[in-house]
Motif scaffolding. Structure first.
Motif, PDB file in Angstrom:
ATOM      1  N   LEU A 197      31.329  29.165  53.762  1.00  0.00           N
ATOM      2  CA  LEU A 197      32.257  30.305  53.713  1.00  0.00           C
ATOM      3  C   LEU A 197      33.410  30.035  52.752  1.00  0.00           C
ATOM      4  CD1 LEU A 197      32.448  31.317  57.482  1.00  0.00           C
ATOM      5  CD2 LEU A 197      31.496  32.671  55.619  1.00  0.00           C
ATOM      6  N   LEU A 198      33.948  28.821  52.791  1.00  0.00           N
ATOM      7  CA  LEU A 198      35.032  28.456  51.881  1.00  0.00           C
ATOM      8  C   LEU A 198      34.576  28.545  50.431  1.00  0.00           C
ATOM      9  CD1 LEU A 198      37.932  27.407  51.581  1.00  0.00           C
ATOM     10  CD2 LEU A 198      36.985  25.092  51.654  1.00  0.00           C
ATOM     11  N   ALA A 199      33.356  28.085  50.145  1.00  0.00           N
ATOM     12  CA  ALA A 199      32.829  28.165  48.781  1.00  0.00           C
ATOM     13  C   ALA A 199      32.692  29.621  48.330  1.00  0.00           C
ATOM     14  CB  ALA A 199      31.477  27.456  48.698  1.00  0.00           C
ATOM     15  N   VAL A 200      32.212  30.471  49.214  1.00  0.00           N
ATOM     16  CA  VAL A 200      32.074  31.897  48.867  1.00  0.00           C
ATOM     17  C   VAL A 200      33.442  32.520  48.607  1.00  0.00           C
ATOM     18  CG1 VAL A 200      31.428  34.149  49.816  1.00  0.00           C
ATOM     19  CG2 VAL A 200      29.875  32.207  50.034  1.00  0.00           C
ATOM     20  N   ILE A 201      34.423  32.196  49.430  1.00  0.00           N
ATOM     21  CA  ILE A 201      35.770  32.753  49.251  1.00  0.00           C
ATOM     22  C   ILE A 201      36.384  32.273  47.945  1.00  0.00           C
ATOM     23  CG2 ILE A 201      38.130  32.685  50.166  1.00  0.00           C
ATOM     24  CD1 ILE A 201      36.843  32.664  52.983  1.00  0.00           C
ATOM     25  N   VAL A 202      36.255  30.965  47.664  1.00  0.00           N
ATOM     26  CA  VAL A 202      36.837  30.414  46.426  1.00  0.00           C
ATOM     27  C   VAL A 202      36.145  31.002  45.208  1.00  0.00           C
ATOM     28  CG1 VAL A 202      37.085  28.296  45.074  1.00  0.00           C
ATOM     29  CG2 VAL A 202      37.697  28.300  47.492  1.00  0.00           C
ATOM     30  N   MET A 203      34.820  31.041  45.220  1.00  0.00           N
ATOM     31  CA  MET A 203      34.091  31.598  44.067  1.00  0.00           C
ATOM     32  C   MET A 203      34.386  33.089  43.898  1.00  0.00           C
ATOM     33  SD  MET A 203      32.722  29.145  42.536  1.00  0.00           S
ATOM     34  CE  MET A 203      31.847  30.102  41.346  1.00  0.00           C
ATOM     35  N   GLY A 204      34.456  33.811  44.977  1.00  0.00           N
ATOM     36  CA  GLY A 204      34.797  35.235  44.879  1.00  0.00           C
ATOM     37  C   GLY A 204      36.179  35.436  44.298  1.00  0.00           C
ATOM     38  N   THR A 205      37.127  34.612  44.727  1.00  0.00           N
ATOM     39  CA  THR A 205      38.491  34.715  44.190  1.00  0.00           C
ATOM     40  C   THR A 205      38.511  34.408  42.708  1.00  0.00           C
ATOM     41  OG1 THR A 205      39.392  34.086  46.342  1.00  0.00           O
ATOM     42  CG2 THR A 205      40.844  33.843  44.435  1.00  0.00           C
ATOM     43  N   ILE A 206      37.809  33.345  42.312  1.00  0.00           N
ATOM     44  CA  ILE A 206      37.756  32.977  40.881  1.00  0.00           C
ATOM     45  C   ILE A 206      37.118  34.094  40.070  1.00  0.00           C
ATOM     46  CG2 ILE A 206      36.657  31.385  39.247  1.00  0.00           C
ATOM     47  CD1 ILE A 206      37.134  29.166  41.343  1.00  0.00           C
ATOM     48  N   MET A 207      36.059  34.685  40.587  1.00  0.00           N
ATOM     49  CA  MET A 207      35.387  35.767  39.857  1.00  0.00           C
ATOM     50  C   MET A 207      36.289  36.991  39.717  1.00  0.00           C
ATOM     51  SD  MET A 207      31.565  35.307  41.462  1.00  0.00           S
ATOM     52  CE  MET A 207      30.958  36.854  40.853  1.00  0.00           C
ATOM     53  N   VAL A 208      36.995  37.352  40.774  1.00  0.00           N
ATOM     54  CA  VAL A 208      37.903  38.502  40.703  1.00  0.00           C
ATOM     55  C   VAL A 208      39.039  38.221  39.722  1.00  0.00           C
ATOM     56  CG1 VAL A 208      39.603  39.823  42.023  1.00  0.00           C
ATOM     57  CG2 VAL A 208      37.331  39.427  42.957  1.00  0.00           C
ATOM     58  N   MET A 209      39.606  37.016  39.789  1.00  0.00           N
ATOM     59  CA  MET A 209      40.693  36.680  38.871  1.00  0.00           C
ATOM     60  C   MET A 209      40.204  36.672  37.424  1.00  0.00           C
ATOM     61  SD  MET A 209      42.645  33.731  41.074  1.00  0.00           S
ATOM     62  CE  MET A 209      43.914  33.419  39.879  1.00  0.00           C
ATOM     63  N   GLY A 210      38.992  36.141  37.196  1.00  0.00           N
ATOM     64  CA  GLY A 210      38.434  36.127  35.837  1.00  0.00           C
ATOM     65  C   GLY A 210      38.170  37.529  35.319  1.00  0.00           C
ATOM     66  N   ALA A 211      37.582  38.372  36.145  1.00  0.00           N
ATOM     67  CA  ALA A 211      37.308  39.751  35.727  1.00  0.00           C
ATOM     68  C   ALA A 211      38.600  40.503  35.453  1.00  0.00           C
ATOM     69  CB  ALA A 211      36.485  40.471  36.798  1.00  0.00           C
ATOM     70  N   THR A 212      39.612  40.266  36.278  1.00  0.00           N
ATOM     71  CA  THR A 212      40.908  40.913  36.059  1.00  0.00           C
ATOM     72  C   THR A 212      41.527  40.442  34.745  1.00  0.00           C
ATOM     73  OG1 THR A 212      41.244  41.077  38.441  1.00  0.00           O
ATOM     74  CG2 THR A 212      43.192  41.304  37.048  1.00  0.00           C
ATOM     75  N   ALA A 213      41.458  39.141  34.489  1.00  0.00           N
ATOM     76  CA  ALA A 213      42.014  38.602  33.238  1.00  0.00           C
ATOM     77  C   ALA A 213      41.283  39.182  32.034  1.00  0.00           C
ATOM     78  CB  ALA A 213      41.925  37.080  33.244  1.00  0.00           C
ATOM     79  N   LEU A 214      39.969  39.277  32.087  1.00  0.00           N
ATOM     80  CA  LEU A 214      39.206  39.847  30.972  1.00  0.00           C
ATOM     81  C   LEU A 214      39.549  41.322  30.760  1.00  0.00           C
ATOM     82  CD1 LEU A 214      35.723  38.177  31.545  1.00  0.00           C
ATOM     83  CD2 LEU A 214      37.369  37.674  29.720  1.00  0.00           C
ATOM     84  N   ALA A 215      39.697  42.072  31.856  1.00  0.00           N
ATOM     85  CA  ALA A 215      40.039  43.497  31.738  1.00  0.00           C
ATOM     86  C   ALA A 215      41.436  43.669  31.141  1.00  0.00           C
ATOM     87  CB  ALA A 215      39.956  44.168  33.102  1.00  0.00           C
ATOM     88  N   ILE A 216      42.378  42.857  31.576  1.00  0.00           N
ATOM     89  CA  ILE A 216      43.737  42.950  31.029  1.00  0.00           C
ATOM     90  C   ILE A 216      43.746  42.566  29.563  1.00  0.00           C
ATOM     91  CG2 ILE A 216      46.031  41.878  31.130  1.00  0.00           C
ATOM     92  CD1 ILE A 216      45.706  41.864  34.182  1.00  0.00           C
ATOM     93  N   ASP A 217      43.005  41.505  29.207  1.00  0.00           N
ATOM     94  CA  ASP A 217      42.936  41.088  27.807  1.00  0.00           C
ATOM     95  C   ASP A 217      42.320  42.180  26.945  1.00  0.00           C
ATOM     96  OD1 ASP A 217      43.232  39.045  25.726  1.00  0.00           O
ATOM     97  OD2 ASP A 217      41.026  39.009  25.734  1.00  0.00           O
ATOM     98  N   ALA A 218      41.253  42.805  27.436  1.00  0.00           N
ATOM     99  CA  ALA A 218      40.613  43.888  26.678  1.00  0.00           C
ATOM    100  C   ALA A 218      41.566  45.068  26.506  1.00  0.00           C
ATOM    101  CB  ALA A 218      39.330  44.330  27.377  1.00  0.00           C
ATOM    102  N   CYS A 219      42.282  45.434  27.544  1.00  0.00           N
ATOM    103  CA  CYS A 219      43.240  46.543  27.442  1.00  0.00           C
ATOM    104  C   CYS A 219      44.385  46.201  26.500  1.00  0.00           C
ATOM    105  CB  CYS A 219      43.791  46.895  28.824  1.00  0.00           C
ATOM    106  SG  CYS A 219      42.600  47.679  29.900  1.00  0.00           S
ATOM    107  N   TYR A 220      44.845  44.946  26.533  1.00  0.00           N
ATOM    108  CA  TYR A 220      45.932  44.524  25.648  1.00  0.00           C
ATOM    109  C   TYR A 220      45.482  44.579  24.192  1.00  0.00           C
ATOM    110  CZ  TYR A 220      49.538  41.591  23.565  1.00  0.00           C
ATOM    111  OH  TYR A 220      50.538  41.120  22.775  1.00  0.00           O
TER     112      TYR A 220
END
Length: 134
Positions: free
Chosen positions: A103-126
């Motif tokens: 469960l901890l691995a799923v939570i950590v990986m999910g958090t990393i994926m959301v943060m990465g996708a958010t960073a990519l979306a912000i970079d693309a918009c910028y």
């Protein structure tokens, strides 16, 4: 004249007492709860209360000094808000073993994926805004 004196006294009391400031925060949360129920909004009452407080702060009808001590008091005791979650963990010992690690691995990986996708979306918009600004 008396109403103004009461208003000044209330503001002084709010600025000096963390307990009264916590009470003010609770009043905003309750106001948000009543507003969401009355209007049938699909938003939690605490979120609506927070938006109401943000509107008051942004419009400068209320200063940050009226909630600073109360919010610091709550943040200082934030650990107490997580005690029920820890007690639930103790009731379910299986979460401490292999299942808990999964469960901890799923939570950590999910958090990393959301943060990465958010960073990519912000970079693309910028980058898009830079191309279209000039």
């Amino acid at each position: 004249m008396q109403i103004r004196a009461v208003s000044i006294l209330t503001r002084r009391m709010l600025r000096r007492s963390g307990v009264f400031q916590v009470a003010l925060l609770i009043v905003f949360a309750l106001a948000g709860e009543h507003a969401t129920r009355a209007l049938g909004l699909p938003v939690p009452g605490g979120v609506a209360g927070m938006a109401l407080m943000l509107a008051m702060l942004a419009s400068r009808r209320m200063g940050t000094g009226l909630v600073r001590r109360g919010s610091n008091l709550l943040l200082g005791d934030m650990l107490l808000f997580f005690v029920p979650a820890v007690m639930a963990l103790l009731d379910h010992g299986e979460l401490i073993g292999v299942l808990g690690l999964k469960l901890l691995a799923v939570i950590v990986m999910g958090t990393i994926m959301v943060m990465g996708a958010t960073a990519l979306a912000i970079d693309a918009c910028y980058r898009w805004s830079l191309r279209h600004a000039g």
